[in-house]
Scaffold this active site. Sequence first.
Site, PDB file in Angstrom:
ATOM      1  N   GLN A 244     -20.132 -12.825 -28.927  1.00 54.24           N
ATOM      2  CA  GLN A 244     -20.160 -13.980 -28.033  1.00 54.24           C
ATOM      3  C   GLN A 244     -21.588 -14.508 -27.880  1.00 54.24           C
ATOM      4  OE1 GLN A 244     -16.792 -11.994 -25.192  1.00 54.24           O
ATOM      5  NE2 GLN A 244     -17.938 -13.662 -24.244  1.00 54.24           N
ATOM      6  N   ARG A 391     -13.590 -12.237 -18.174  1.00 53.80           N
ATOM      7  CA  ARG A 391     -13.277 -13.540 -17.572  1.00 53.80           C
ATOM      8  C   ARG A 391     -13.556 -13.516 -16.070  1.00 53.80           C
ATOM      9  NH1 ARG A 391      -8.439 -17.154 -20.268  1.00 53.80           N
ATOM     10  NH2 ARG A 391      -9.472 -19.125 -19.893  1.00 53.80           N
ATOM     11  N   CYS A 392     -14.806 -13.259 -15.738  1.00 53.07           N
ATOM     12  CA  CYS A 392     -15.125 -12.800 -14.398  1.00 53.07           C
ATOM     13  C   CYS A 392     -16.299 -13.485 -13.732  1.00 53.07           C
ATOM     14  CB  CYS A 392     -15.506 -11.328 -14.505  1.00 53.07           C
ATOM     15  SG  CYS A 392     -16.887 -11.090 -15.647  1.00 53.07           S
ATOM     16  N   GLU A 765     -13.406 -19.541 -16.600  1.00 62.46           N
ATOM     17  CA  GLU A 765     -13.017 -18.326 -15.888  1.00 62.46           C
ATOM     18  C   GLU A 765     -12.310 -18.598 -14.563  1.00 62.46           C
ATOM     19  OE1 GLU A 765     -16.592 -15.335 -17.070  1.00 62.46           O
ATOM     20  OE2 GLU A 765     -17.080 -17.287 -16.267  1.00 62.46           O
TER      21      GLU A 765
HETATM   22  N1  MCN Z   1     -14.455 -28.093 -20.454  1.00 61.08           N
HETATM   23  C1  MCN Z   1     -14.249 -29.445 -20.289  1.00 61.08           C
HETATM   24  N2  MCN Z   1     -14.732 -30.071 -19.167  1.00 61.08           N
HETATM   25  C2  MCN Z   1     -15.365 -29.372 -18.191  1.00 61.08           C
HETATM   26  C3  MCN Z   1     -15.549 -27.986 -18.344  1.00 61.08           C
HETATM   27  C4  MCN Z   1     -15.097 -27.364 -19.504  1.00 61.08           C
HETATM   28  O1  MCN Z   1     -13.639 -30.071 -21.145  1.00 61.08           O
HETATM   29  N3  MCN Z   1     -15.814 -29.978 -17.111  1.00 61.08           N
HETATM   30  C5  MCN Z   1     -14.063 -27.422 -21.696  1.00 61.08           C
HETATM   31  C6  MCN Z   1     -15.303 -27.026 -22.474  1.00 61.08           C
HETATM   32  O2  MCN Z   1     -15.837 -28.042 -23.204  1.00 61.08           O
HETATM   33  C7  MCN Z   1     -14.808 -25.851 -23.289  1.00 61.08           C
HETATM   34  C8  MCN Z   1     -13.795 -25.211 -22.353  1.00 61.08           C
HETATM   35  O3  MCN Z   1     -13.400 -26.223 -21.422  1.00 61.08           O
HETATM   36  O4  MCN Z   1     -14.213 -26.307 -24.470  1.00 61.08           O
HETATM   37  C9  MCN Z   1     -14.403 -24.016 -21.561  1.00 61.08           C
HETATM   38  O5  MCN Z   1     -15.643 -24.412 -21.092  1.00 61.08           O
HETATM   39  P1  MCN Z   1     -16.603 -23.585 -20.095  1.00 61.08           P
HETATM   40  O6  MCN Z   1     -15.989 -23.540 -18.774  1.00 61.08           O
HETATM   41  O7  MCN Z   1     -17.957 -24.148 -20.260  1.00 61.08           O
HETATM   42  O8  MCN Z   1     -16.570 -22.082 -20.627  1.00 61.08           O
HETATM   43  P2  MCN Z   1     -17.213 -21.519 -21.970  1.00 61.08           P
HETATM   44  O9  MCN Z   1     -16.960 -22.453 -23.055  1.00 61.08           O
HETATM   45  O10 MCN Z   1     -18.574 -21.028 -21.732  1.00 61.08           O
HETATM   46  O11 MCN Z   1     -16.240 -20.295 -22.233  1.00 61.08           O
HETATM   47  C10 MCN Z   1     -16.443 -19.057 -21.616  1.00 61.08           C
HETATM   48  C11 MCN Z   1     -15.284 -18.637 -20.746  1.00 61.08           C
HETATM   49  C12 MCN Z   1     -15.362 -17.179 -20.524  1.00 61.08           C
HETATM   50  S1  MCN Z   1     -16.788 -16.557 -19.870  1.00 61.08           S
HETATM   51  C13 MCN Z   1     -14.339 -16.349 -20.887  1.00 61.08           C
HETATM   52  S2  MCN Z   1     -14.475 -14.707 -20.495  1.00 61.08           S
HETATM   53  C14 MCN Z   1     -13.210 -16.875 -21.585  1.00 61.08           C
HETATM   54  C15 MCN Z   1     -12.968 -18.311 -21.342  1.00 61.08           C
HETATM   55  O12 MCN Z   1     -14.070 -19.027 -21.387  1.00 61.08           O
HETATM   56  N4  MCN Z   1     -12.890 -16.398 -22.801  1.00 61.08           N
HETATM   57  C16 MCN Z   1     -11.991 -17.094 -23.569  1.00 61.08           C
HETATM   58  N5  MCN Z   1     -11.893 -18.856 -21.943  1.00 61.08           N
HETATM   59  C17 MCN Z   1     -11.439 -18.340 -23.123  1.00 61.08           C
HETATM   60  N6  MCN Z   1     -10.518 -18.992 -23.857  1.00 61.08           N
HETATM   61  C18 MCN Z   1     -10.150 -18.486 -25.049  1.00 61.08           C
HETATM   62  N7  MCN Z   1      -9.234 -19.162 -25.782  1.00 61.08           N
HETATM   63  N8  MCN Z   1     -10.685 -17.346 -25.563  1.00 61.08           N
HETATM   64  C19 MCN Z   1     -11.587 -16.632 -24.852  1.00 61.08           C
HETATM   65  O13 MCN Z   1     -12.119 -15.538 -25.354  1.00 61.08           O
HETATM   66 CU1  CUN Z   2     -17.203 -12.358 -17.360  1.00 64.87          CU
HETATM   67  S1  CUN Z   2     -16.273 -12.393 -19.176  1.00 64.87           S
HETATM   68 MO1  CUN Z   2     -16.834 -14.170 -19.997  1.00 64.87          MO
HETATM   69  O1  CUN Z   2     -18.273 -14.103 -19.068  1.00 64.87           O
HETATM   70  O2  CUN Z   2     -17.398 -13.765 -21.480  1.00 64.87           O
END
Ligand code: MCN
Ligand code: CUN
Length: 829
Positions: A244, A391-392, A765
């Site tokens: 990651q 996911r925390c 999350e």
């Molecule tokens: N997004 C959006 N508009 C926003 C916020 C987010 O369209 N205002 C979209 C983003 O562009 C992205 C998705 O939603 O495509 C998730 O965005 P974000 O909240 O920024 O999270 P991350 O991309 O950093 O993903 C990490 C988060 C975590 S920490 C875990 S744990 C987790 C999760 O995402 N693991 C996942 N969702 C998951 N989903 C899948 N399919 N697989 C994982 O391993």
């Molecule tokens: Cu807390 S699990 Mo996600 O932050 O990769």
Amino acid sequence: MSSDHENSADTEYQHAEDGGPQPEKHCGHGRGGMGEEVRRKEDQRFITGRGNYVDDVKKPGMLHCELVRSPHAHARIEEIDGSRAMDMDGVVAVLTAEDLLEYDLATMPTLMDDTQDVLVNDKVKFQSQEVAAVIAEDRYVAKDGAEKVDVTYDVLDPVVDADDALEDDAPLIREDIEDKEDNHIFDWETGDEEATAQAFEEADVTVEEEMFYQRLHPAPIETCGAVGDYDPGKDKLTVHMTSQAPHIHRTLFAQVSGIPEHKIRIVSPDVGGGFGNKVPIYPGYVVAAAASYVLEQPVKWVEERSENIQTTGFARDYDMTGEIAATEDGEILAVRTDVLANHGAYNAAAQPSKFPAGFFNIFTGSYDIDAAYASLSAAYTNTAPGGIAYRCSFRVTEAVYLIERMVKVLADELEVDPTEIRRKNFIQPEQFPYESPTGWNYDSGDYESALDLALEMAEYEEYREEQQRRIENDADKLLGIGISSFTEVVGAGPGKTCDIAGVEMFDSAEIRIHPTGKATVRVGVQTQGQGHETTFAQIVAEELGMDVDDIVVEHGDTDTDPYGLGTYGSRSTPVAGAATAVASRKVRDKAKTIAANELEADEGDIEWDRESGEFHVAGAPDRSITITEIAAGAYMNNPAGEEPGLEAVNYYDPPEMTYPFGSYVVVVEVDRETGEVEFEKFVAVDDCGNRINPMVIEGQIHGGLAQGIGTAMMEHVTYDDNGNVTGGDFMNYLLPTAMEIPEFETGHTVTPSPHHPIGAKGVGESPTVGSPPAIVNAVVDAMAHAGVSHVEMPMTPDVVWEALDEAGLAQQPAANLEFELESGEAADD
Ligand code: MCN
Ligand code: CUN
């Protein structure tokens, strides 16, 4: 099927236009910009079986690695004899800690201040710990070879519970740490102990509840794995791995191996789910890399499902006591908590180093509470290392569970509706930016609007009436309604709150517009299923007026991507998303100069029109040019004195975290005879600021809610007293399937982040963080009239039945049957 409700009182971007930095309005221009439900670009290759996961990587001459694991949780290794394995056809090497010591590779740093054995040097500290490695020409031979490695153990008493581990006579687990005399890792506290104690003394009402957030496993579809590939010709080590955070892993590899960082390349091809599981570094990665270095051949290691469950980073395992002090009319005066944390055999928790308890200190949640205090102790136990990532948002899950459960406990004590307590104590919209008593700076929020929408969607009042009817009629199935109005904190993060090993957290994006007007975007974060290849392209499409199909997003290769800290803590959108917007704007600034040249106008007269995605000359809208048209000019006809090319990079250092929030309402039926819980209604209203792709967000919510249901109802990594994992495979570690998942109704409000360039907050999350307390609150609510104040997760039918029984609500199946036979009804049916 599910439906998406909008808060009709709320139009997109409304809040931003009231003041503060203005997130820009998306135009719905159909080019695939902000707010459009663009289909995920990456799915084409996934659904046609063309994804490229670590196990798909095949190299000429590639060898395979299997790890020999300890059957004991606590044991001294007396001897390792690999000769029977070495005698097998196809076995190339048997590696032990002794071999690794020669290369200084016997230990590796965890992401916290701890050192973990790559292969056990002296003493096994948890069941299935890595003891030796067999390298063979084929995976099956390697597996058979691993079974032929003879290890002699001197078995020691293990300790698996955190409170037992802290007893004076507990066996010492970490003899490898100098001067260590007990299993205590650290104590930590936050908030004002005295002010909190005083509030408790003066309060009309105090409530207290003990709750255990059980040990969970992230369970990605793809287990962890790596292919080490050392090239002696170039003196370069390439490691394909499930990661990651490829750049952090490259830096760690450089530190572990002594190979200079520019001679290491980490490639994280497609990742089949991470959920936090692929943030830490695991011994298998190091062994595969080390073996390829020693043998000068590629070496692949891919773990099995049970290895993934039993040995890779677990989450939670927080034993919490929550207390609230309030006035008699429900104003919360103070909240206090004491926590015992089980961190396993190594403190491998991935978390910003400033907070040993992660972001647990956001436990005042969505409420304006004057006084708060938390104290926490963490212990080593003979269980797998970890203790944080699933996911925390780094322990926000536990914090949200604590406060949202306690609000329900308080409401029941005061015999008022839990919505009333929430409304009375919510931080109000005009209080933002809001500083919490534990020092967090919330950026924006409107908690009551989200709750109102969720209650309306859930037909809350009707269900409350139905609930009462059932109680009065002594119905077989009780109804319970649970609420969670959570606040998340994501986007690690500014230096004052977050760093990893002393590095202030940032992220990056690089945009190159090619002469024909197509773009390559590279980011420092790593998608594992979140859809970054689509949503990051949408940000660029929006900012540069390009078509989303003309933009390709790349990630997961440290040789080409700008340095970034990776994807976890829902930080991609808040940080790398911001970097992408800022880099786009840098490109646009340069494009403006070229536009002036091409349009033969003064640069001061050039205006950007977001709607059409074009530059035009002020007052002459027909004299216009797009970025695509400018691209050729940037390379072939660049204005005198201008550097050719059209590209930009941004390393974004966020001024603050972002604080997404939501309100979830869950209605359950509890069967008094079987203890079974059925979901009657599941409403999730989320607010993640400005939304890039509503469809991707909904997918994130659905997946996260499923995981929240698994948490509340089914999942628990369990151990027996000997340290044997008793929930170590999918037969015993129960994940929810489509059968257990109800229909979700999702809704949203939009409260942009005032400090984020496009007003977006993270969302990945939120559903897993926010849903468990709503579900537990619902089940408790079904029994609250009989005095039930808590039910522990996972709320399997036996646990629920016991709670029913204790409250005098359970129905005995046998009694029922008798009744039916007597009345003659059973025979007729
Ligand atoms: N997004 C959006 N508009 C926003 C916020 C987010 O369209 N205002 C979209 C983003 O562009 C992205 C998705 O939603 O495509 C998730 O965005 P974000 O909240 O920024 O999270 P991350 O991309 O950093 O993903 C990490 C988060 C975590 S920490 C875990 S744990 C987790 C999760 O995402 N693991 C996942 N969702 C998951 N989903 C899948 N399919 N697989 C994982 O391993
Ligand atoms: Cu807390 S699990 Mo996600 O932050 O990769």
